[in-house]
Scaffold this motif. Sequence first.
Motif: not given
Length: 426
Positions: A372-386
């Motif tokens: 799970g390390t380095d997983y990027q939570y999509a909702h934490a980014y603009a447009g809900h996308f990373v």
Amino acid sequence: MATQIPLAERMRPTRIADYVGQKHIIGEGAVLWNTLQQKSIPSMIFWGPPGVGKTTLALLFAQELGRPFYSLSAIKSGVKEVREVLDKAELMRQFNEEQPVLFIDEIHRFSKSQQDSLLGAVEKGLVTLIGATTENPSFEVISALLSRCQVYVLQELSKDELIEIINHSLKYDSILKDQGIEIAEYDAMLQLSGGDARKLLNILELVSQASNFKKAVINNNFVATQVQQSSIRYDKAGEQHYDIISAFIKSIRGSDPNAAVYWLARMIEGGEDPKFIARRLLILASEDVGNANPNALLLANNCFQAVNVIGWPESRIILAQVVVYLASSPKSNASYEAINKAQSIVKQTGNLSVPIHLRNAPTKLMKELDYGTDYQYAHAYAGHFVDQEYLPNELAGTKIYDPGKNASEDKLRQGLKEKWKLKYGY
């Protein structure tokens, strides 16, 4: 003069060794072959198209094991007939006789109360139940009974197996073997039979009689001129059942509501189960309409629920509405193609590792291993996308879903292109 026994009945195998087809379950070393060697069979349900040998297989099992055999048709029999067989079975048990085999043809046509009447007998081992159905038993057989039976899927007979049945009949049937009949072409008989061995033998008998059994050479033209098929006949137990539903589905897929409603009427007039039709519409809404019109699946699902609530004949109107809607909708099979491609990739590549950043880490050890390390939570980014990798590393950049060319999926394609740039080639 005594009535002649039909060829299909005369040629019914009397030994497992003479049974044609279904090698995946009854061939040497297969599951039911092994079961027979142990002199014991479980209660089971045979699911498959008409004319592939469901009844014959049940009868052969009883003969191989020296068991009494009782056969009931779900169309003609009710709780009373089932009760009579079970009473006989109870009497046999009292006299320490062999456990009988109870075969129920078209078990999917039994009502819930009729199926309930079998439960106790199956559970206590009073009878070995063998049911036959052309419909998915998970839809048509009550869960309590289904859980007490093994389900075996019988496959359509291959061209070679159907030809083997024809040639075997010409060689060994008591009437045909001395007539010198020669088959020059098989195609017409195979096509007209639709893969149904019973119908195939009926056709063979018909053309043999038409030839007057005089060393006739049977070709496709002769078969075509002799076999008369009614254009309005609809046999929901087989025969034209699969042809009609095929025409129905292809008419909707082809965006022809006129033809689609016509084939719907053919099924209605033939007494088809409305739930069977509604289930096909559910499948079609995803397979052929898909995201070109996402509302199609919602409407088809509501139709299925309504058919179960409303009943017949009023639900024919609901079916007609949805048939017209689906036929008139834009079409896309992109989701269908996507899952087919994904499954093909899985079969070719095997169990590829899940990327470490996508793995779950419920334990301390897993966290220490960087799950799970380095997983990027999509909702934490603009447009809900990373932009991060979600496929196994070996498949990075593989495009599986290719949006269809329609207004709805054009919007999906544009959104995916903005997110993923050139990665997937949208």
